[in-house]
Motif scaffolding. Structure first.
Motif, PDB file in Angstrom:
ATOM      1  N   ALA A 440       0.671  -1.163  -0.179  1.00 46.80           N
ATOM      2  CA  ALA A 440      -0.026   0.146   0.184  1.00 46.80           C
ATOM      3  C   ALA A 440       0.878   1.265  -0.114  1.00 46.80           C
ATOM      4  O   ALA A 440       0.498   2.180  -0.608  1.00 46.80           O
ATOM      5  N   TRP A 441       1.945   1.081   0.699  1.00 44.90           N
ATOM      6  CA  TRP A 441       2.768   2.328   0.663  1.00 44.90           C
ATOM      7  C   TRP A 441       3.563   2.556  -0.610  1.00 44.90           C
ATOM      8  O   TRP A 441       3.522   3.742  -1.096  1.00 44.90           O
ATOM      9  N   ALA A 442       3.974   1.422  -1.183  1.00 40.93           N
ATOM     10  CA  ALA A 442       4.695   1.424  -2.597  1.00 40.93           C
ATOM     11  C   ALA A 442       3.605   1.913  -3.781  1.00 40.93           C
ATOM     12  O   ALA A 442       4.153   2.814  -4.511  1.00 40.93           O
ATOM     13  N   ASP A 443       2.335   1.841  -3.588  1.00 41.09           N
ATOM     14  CA  ASP A 443       1.292   2.136  -4.443  1.00 41.09           C
ATOM     15  C   ASP A 443       0.955   3.484  -4.236  1.00 41.09           C
ATOM     16  O   ASP A 443       0.158   4.099  -5.014  1.00 41.09           O
ATOM     17  N   GLY A 444       1.493   4.141  -3.037  1.00 40.41           N
ATOM     18  CA  GLY A 444       0.956   5.545  -2.924  1.00 40.41           C
ATOM     19  C   GLY A 444      -0.554   5.672  -2.414  1.00 40.41           C
ATOM     20  O   GLY A 444      -0.933   6.656  -2.408  1.00 40.41           O
ATOM     21  N   ASP A 445      -0.809   4.578  -1.511  1.00 41.47           N
ATOM     22  CA  ASP A 445      -2.395   4.645  -0.849  1.00 41.47           C
ATOM     23  C   ASP A 445      -2.316   5.834  -0.030  1.00 41.47           C
ATOM     24  O   ASP A 445      -1.099   5.856   0.655  1.00 41.47           O
ATOM     25  N   ALA A 446      -3.483   6.157   0.334  1.00 33.83           N
ATOM     26  CA  ALA A 446      -3.642   7.457   1.443  1.00 33.83           C
ATOM     27  C   ALA A 446      -3.518   7.002   2.761  1.00 33.83           C
ATOM     28  O   ALA A 446      -3.301   7.591   3.769  1.00 33.83           O
ATOM     29  N   THR A 447      -3.966   5.810   2.942  1.00 29.32           N
ATOM     30  CA  THR A 447      -4.227   4.829   4.213  1.00 29.32           C
ATOM     31  C   THR A 447      -3.761   3.541   4.102  1.00 29.32           C
ATOM     32  O   THR A 447      -3.448   2.864   3.085  1.00 29.32           O
ATOM     33  N   TYR A 448      -3.419   3.016   5.474  1.00 31.67           N
ATOM     34  CA  TYR A 448      -3.034   1.638   5.513  1.00 31.67           C
ATOM     35  C   TYR A 448      -4.002   0.850   5.362  1.00 31.67           C
ATOM     36  O   TYR A 448      -5.325   1.177   5.806  1.00 31.67           O
ATOM     37  N   PRO A 449      -3.901  -0.465   4.918  1.00 31.28           N
ATOM     38  CA  PRO A 449      -5.172  -1.434   4.675  1.00 31.28           C
ATOM     39  C   PRO A 449      -5.910  -1.842   6.045  1.00 31.28           C
ATOM     40  O   PRO A 449      -5.178  -1.910   7.135  1.00 31.28           O
ATOM     41  N   SER A 450      -6.918  -2.380   6.074  1.00 31.64           N
ATOM     42  CA  SER A 450      -7.702  -2.546   7.220  1.00 31.64           C
ATOM     43  C   SER A 450      -7.088  -4.182   7.606  1.00 31.64           C
ATOM     44  O   SER A 450      -6.444  -4.810   6.555  1.00 31.64           O
ATOM     45  N   GLU A 451      -7.281  -4.603   8.735  1.00 37.43           N
ATOM     46  CA  GLU A 451      -7.037  -5.996   8.962  1.00 37.43           C
ATOM     47  C   GLU A 451      -7.514  -7.134   8.055  1.00 37.43           C
ATOM     48  O   GLU A 451      -6.894  -8.122   7.707  1.00 37.43           O
ATOM     49  N   ALA A 452      -8.884  -6.710   7.599  1.00 37.39           N
ATOM     50  CA  ALA A 452      -9.573  -7.597   6.854  1.00 37.39           C
ATOM     51  C   ALA A 452      -8.749  -7.932   5.351  1.00 37.39           C
ATOM     52  O   ALA A 452      -8.936  -8.659   4.799  1.00 37.39           O
ATOM     53  N   ASP A 453      -8.227  -6.424   5.174  1.00 36.04           N
ATOM     54  CA  ASP A 453      -7.379  -6.612   3.831  1.00 36.04           C
ATOM     55  C   ASP A 453      -5.979  -6.936   4.055  1.00 36.04           C
ATOM     56  O   ASP A 453      -5.286  -6.783   2.947  1.00 36.04           O
ATOM     57  N   GLY A 454      -5.579  -7.533   5.140  1.00 42.22           N
ATOM     58  CA  GLY A 454      -4.022  -7.997   5.365  1.00 42.22           C
ATOM     59  C   GLY A 454      -3.344  -7.059   5.960  1.00 42.22           C
ATOM     60  O   GLY A 454      -2.312  -7.098   6.280  1.00 42.22           O
ATOM     61  N   GLY A 455      -3.693  -5.944   6.681  1.00 45.29           N
ATOM     62  CA  GLY A 455      -3.042  -4.843   7.268  1.00 45.29           C
ATOM     63  C   GLY A 455      -2.867  -5.411   8.645  1.00 45.29           C
ATOM     64  O   GLY A 455      -3.327  -6.288   9.192  1.00 45.29           O
ATOM     65  N   SER A 456      -1.912  -4.768   9.346  1.00 49.86           N
ATOM     66  CA  SER A 456      -1.471  -5.161  10.515  1.00 49.86           C
ATOM     67  C   SER A 456      -2.334  -4.225  11.515  1.00 49.86           C
ATOM     68  O   SER A 456      -2.627  -3.098  11.396  1.00 49.86           O
ATOM     69  N   PRO A 457      -2.472  -4.753  12.729  1.00 51.76           N
ATOM     70  CA  PRO A 457      -3.295  -3.969  13.813  1.00 51.76           C
ATOM     71  C   PRO A 457      -2.772  -2.916  14.091  1.00 51.76           C
ATOM     72  O   PRO A 457      -3.431  -1.916  14.622  1.00 51.76           O
TER      73      PRO A 457
END
Length: 620
Positions: A440-457
């Protein structure tokens, strides 16, 4: 009668005979008369004028002189050569790392067996003033030669060995023992380290200074010995200590390093961040069923260790004071640091990752002599088209910018993971940064992904920041397009004075006019991700585990634009076993390199040989 009248008479007679002969149509020819005597030779005429010189022919191509490997020394059975460091006064330090416990023989110089980690120096020789040709030391044959250091020049003097206390120095000794590590909280002994690695010498005057030595283990450490040299070239220890790393939560696997141009040792944490090319920090780190934390828990007990506090370059500031102060530079990124080398501009730093699928990193500080803030880059390589032979294949280099930050900001991100322990573990998830977070960081996303989408807590749904570049540096570099395919990218080195003259235009080498200078890199294995026929690097497997050394010319602003092979080990013979797999007269898994003032390089082995070698190589 003169010759001229005689010649006229002869011609007249001949003419008359021709007339008579021609008038007698049917008559027979008369008999041939006898030949007259040969006349005297006339005078030689004057020489004619010389013709104009022809144009010069074209010059032939320059021939190549043979490059030479010279065996400077061999180390005892079981040991690797580490810590090669050449001082401005020409003293060459190097270590005997983890020799065999069975070594029991001694020699007259030291009268000590080489069965412990050993820090030493080749005394009695100035390595800044060597002849061009040196006779190699022999390949050890006898048991005596196999168990000691055998050198081509000077005598190897032991300065210290694992667990030495230097009791004769009284309160300036080291009661805890050289290379011995203790817990920060408990104060209990954790390990007696048998693996001295990097040496860095900080001079305080002619023939005196402080020798800093990395001790590579989990946890790691650095010793500081104050040493002095007498008129015969022998060294003595006058003060000993282990550097206190409590303020930075200890260190992990202090490997190779360097000394900055402003006189501070840079120690490298080669802690295994994660050996998997396609992963972030190991998701099982806080798994209660698998609590192996490489002894790091002993540093911080009863707290669970935060993995993001380890894996950095550590600068030892105030190096010659009573209390040297360590500073972890999170700005240089987190990965398996072999060593970081600062260029003469005092801002640009190149760092190697000693792992499978590693990256060559560059850091440019915002201000000279201050590594606490700046920009991190990863190298993108383009292999020579149609070439795969390791001895001839080079790579063009471009740099991928990752992010800019400072120690304080990154440390605040790291602190967010301090409270995590085994109670936070969830099967199939990670408590630390995930691949989805980094992507997500490499793609330039505005926010981190949710836990449901594989993000960390820790970061789920939060605004994006640049922590990925600094605490998951390999994955960040890889996802941004840098080449993450090096295999055991070991020590990197320049000669400061040669680089300063060639790039900075400051005359530093009186013996020659230096117009080109190079950064050298040791590669222990030309294997795995280098020969898998995938990605940016696709070499043949001929050299494989014998390894080699590369170099990169320092361009304007100390940039690197091209990496080329310098010397490779011989053909790897997989059908054989032990030392025979690599030629004893060639490189066998080169580890670290240093560059001499005259341009020659010194290479330490960590290979298959029963007695690894400290080589000197002349690239000219």
């Amino acid at each position: 009668m003169s010759n001229r009248i005689l010649e006229t008479f002869k011609l007249s007679a001949i003419a008359l005979s021709l007339v008579v002969g021609l008038s007698a149509c049917e008559g027979d020819d008369g008999a041939t008369g006898p030949a007259g005597p040969t006349g005297a030779q006339g005078q030689t005429g004057a020489d004619g004028q010389a013709g104009a010189d022809g144009s010069d022919g074209m010059n032939g191509e320059n021939g190549q002189s043979a490059s030479v490997l010279t065996r400077l020394a061999t180390v005892p059975t079981g040991a690797e050569v580490t810590g090669a460091f050449l001082t401005d006064e020409g003293d060459l330090f190097f270590n005997v790392q983890h020799p065999s416990d069975a070594n029991s023989l001694t020699e007259s110089v030291n009268d000590k067996a080489y069965n412990k980690g050993t820090v030493g120096v080749l005394r009695g020789v100035n390595f800044n003033n060597l002849p061009k040709t040196i006779v190699s030391s022999p390949v050890p044959v006898t048991e005596q030669e196999r168990q000691v250091v055998v050198s081509a020049l000077g005598e190897y003097q032991i300065i210290g060995q694992t667990n030495d206390t230097f009791a004769e120095l009284g309160d300036k000794g080291l009661a805890g023992g050289l290379g011995v590590h203790y817990g920060i909280v408990s104060g209990d002994k954790i390990i007696e380290n048998n693996a001295p690695d990097f040496n860095g010498y900080v001079s305080t005057g002619d023939g005196e200074g402080y020798l800093f030595t990395n001790w590579e283990s989990y946890p790691g450490g650095v010793s500081r010995l104050k040493i002095e040299k007498d008129t015969q070239g022998s060294w003595s220890v006058t003060e000993a200590m282990m550097v206190d790393f409590d303020s930075v939560a200890g260190t992990a696997a202090n490997c190779f390093g360097s000394v900055s141009p402003w006189g501070t040792p840079l120690s490298s944490e080669e802690w295994i961040v994660n050996s998997s090319v396609n992963s972030t920090t190991n998701a099982s780190w806080n798994n209660p069923a698998d609590t192996g934390t490489d002894n790091m828990e002993a540093l911080t007990a009863p707290d669970f260790p935060n993995p993001y506090r380890y894996g950095y370059t550590v600068e030892i500031t105030e190096a010659t004071s009573a209390t040297p102060t360590p500073v972890k530079h999170y700005t240089l990124g987190r990965y398996e640091h072999e060593n970081s080398t600062v260029m003469p501009d005092r801002r640009t730093v190149y760092s190697s990752q000693d792992d499978t699928g590693g990256v060559l990193f560059k850091f440019v500080a915002d201000a000279a002599e201050d590594l606490s803030a700046g920009t991190l880059y990863g190298a993108k390589l383009t292999q020579d088209a149609g070439s795969s032979e390791p001895a001839t294949t080079g790579f063009d280099v471009t740099w991928v910018e990752l992010a800019s930050s400072n120690n304080a900001t990154i440390e605040a991100w790291i602190a967010e993971y301090d409270g995590i322990d085994t109670s936070d573990y969830v099967e199939g998830k990670t408590s630390y940064m995930s691949l989805a977070d980094v992507q997500a960081w490499a793609d330039g996303d505005a926010t981190y992904p949710s836990e449901a989408d594989g993000g960390s807590p820790v970061t789920a749904g939060q605004p994006m920041d640049d922590r990925a570049a600094f605490i998951e540096s390999r994955q960040a570099a890889k996802m941004k397009g840098a080449t993450a395919e090096w295999r055991k990218l070991e020590g990197i080195s320049i000669n400061h004075d040669r680089a300063l003259e060639a790039v900075g235009g400051v005359e530093s080498i009186a013996e020659e006019d230096v117009t080109e200078a190079y950064l050298y890199m040791g590669i222990a294995d030309i294997d795995n991700t280098l020969i898998d026929n995938e990605g940016d690097i696709q070499l043949s497997s001929r050299v494989k585990d014998c390894g080699g050394v590369y170099r990169a010319k320092l361009e304007a602003n100390y940039d690197l634009a091209r990496i080329e092979p310098v010397v490779m080990g011989g053909t790897y013979r997989s059908s054989l076993t032990g030392a025979l797999r690599c030629d004893v007269e060639q490189l066998s898994q080169p580890d670290n390199v240093i560059v001499m003032r005259d341009g020659r390089i010194i290479i330490g082995e960590d290979g298959f040989q029963e007695n690894n070698t400290l080589w000197m190589y002349d690239p000219k």
